[in-house]
Design a protein around this motif. Sequence first.
Motif, PDB file in Angstrom:
ATOM      1  N   HIS A 188       0.839  -1.205   0.000  1.00 37.78           N
ATOM      2  CA  HIS A 188       0.000   0.000   0.000  1.00 37.78           C
ATOM      3  C   HIS A 188       0.877   1.260   0.000  1.00 37.78           C
ATOM      4  O   HIS A 188       0.472   2.306  -0.487  1.00 37.78           O
ATOM      5  CB  HIS A 188      -0.928   0.008   1.211  1.00 37.78           C
ATOM      6  N   ASP A 195      -7.417  -2.611  -1.158  1.00 46.93           N
ATOM      7  CA  ASP A 195      -8.260  -3.466  -0.331  1.00 46.93           C
ATOM      8  C   ASP A 195      -9.692  -3.280  -0.800  1.00 46.93           C
ATOM      9  O   ASP A 195     -10.158  -2.143  -0.967  1.00 46.93           O
ATOM     10  CB  ASP A 195      -8.142  -3.070   1.154  1.00 46.93           C
ATOM     11  N   ASP A 245      -5.264 -12.787   3.346  1.00 42.51           N
ATOM     12  CA  ASP A 245      -5.708 -11.391   3.467  1.00 42.51           C
ATOM     13  C   ASP A 245      -6.624 -11.181   2.265  1.00 42.51           C
ATOM     14  O   ASP A 245      -6.205 -10.672   1.229  1.00 42.51           O
ATOM     15  CB  ASP A 245      -4.480 -10.476   3.422  1.00 42.51           C
ATOM     16  N   HIS A 248      -7.224  -8.055  -0.080  1.00 42.70           N
ATOM     17  CA  HIS A 248      -6.014  -7.412  -0.587  1.00 42.70           C
ATOM     18  C   HIS A 248      -5.587  -7.926  -1.972  1.00 42.70           C
ATOM     19  O   HIS A 248      -5.413  -9.128  -2.180  1.00 42.70           O
ATOM     20  CB  HIS A 248      -4.879  -7.667   0.417  1.00 42.70           C
TER      21      HIS A 248
HETATM   22 ZN    ZN Z   1      -4.208  -4.540   1.682  1.00 42.82          ZN
END
Ligand code: ZN
Length: 261
Positions: A188, A195, A245, A248
């Motif tokens: 990021h 996200d 995740d 993501h």
């Molecule tokens: Zn992320």
Amino acid sequence: MDQLLYPLRGALLGLAALTHVSANPIAPAASNGAQRLVEAYPAFLERVDGNDVVWRDGTRMPFEVGRTPASYVERLDHADLADQMSVPYPSLAPITPPAWNVDPGRMRFEPLFEKMYGASSGEVQRNLVGVAWFGQTLLFSKVNGADRALALVAADVAKQPELLAFVRPSAGTFVWRTIAGSSRRSTHAYGIAIDVNTRVSDYWRWSGAKEGARGLTYRNRVPLALVRIFERHGFVWGGRWYHYDTMHFEYRPELAAPHAN
Ligand SMILES: [Zn+2]
């Protein structure tokens, strides 16, 4: 395959040194990884020369840095380019729970990303442009065409309205920060990660587990159709990681291209 070869690399290096069997100091599997890097980032990288990845500006970065094998978390913290390319990414494949510590793309050689996208918050921000995202404008890096790739994802998602609930609202793109619970920089920070909707996402840290520990229970609610759209445009998905995740996605053409592995 590359992953299986990783522990052998040191032995192969030693063998080459002892027997002078090869002028090329790296194993074939490793040089394939270096070549994939060069092909994925043609604006910056020019060629592979022995163990070096050579930049168009003449900079050389060693593909593999010889050192003692380390624990998984130590490798994450001090990854070289060989580590970065060592775990094949299963682009477009069905979704299955990844094996213990199999996190394709999670290991990154930080100087490569700093040199391409920016090494400070200010440098990265100078490369950010707005990308329309279902009522939001998301900041994304224009470097390597990451912004155009994200716009193509949005165009494809728009053709499948049943996917909108998963991507809207986006929980964010650029933020200059390290990964929660670590000293590693998040992608990021480079403006190459997005996200999606956290309400339909799962994250391994929410289970309270320790990084590198066995026995994580894989969770995911993100549909394969959405994952494949991102992958077709050069993104890897955090849902393909043991340390999952699922909100993501990050722009990693060296791994996501279906031909890359
Ligand atoms: Zn992320």
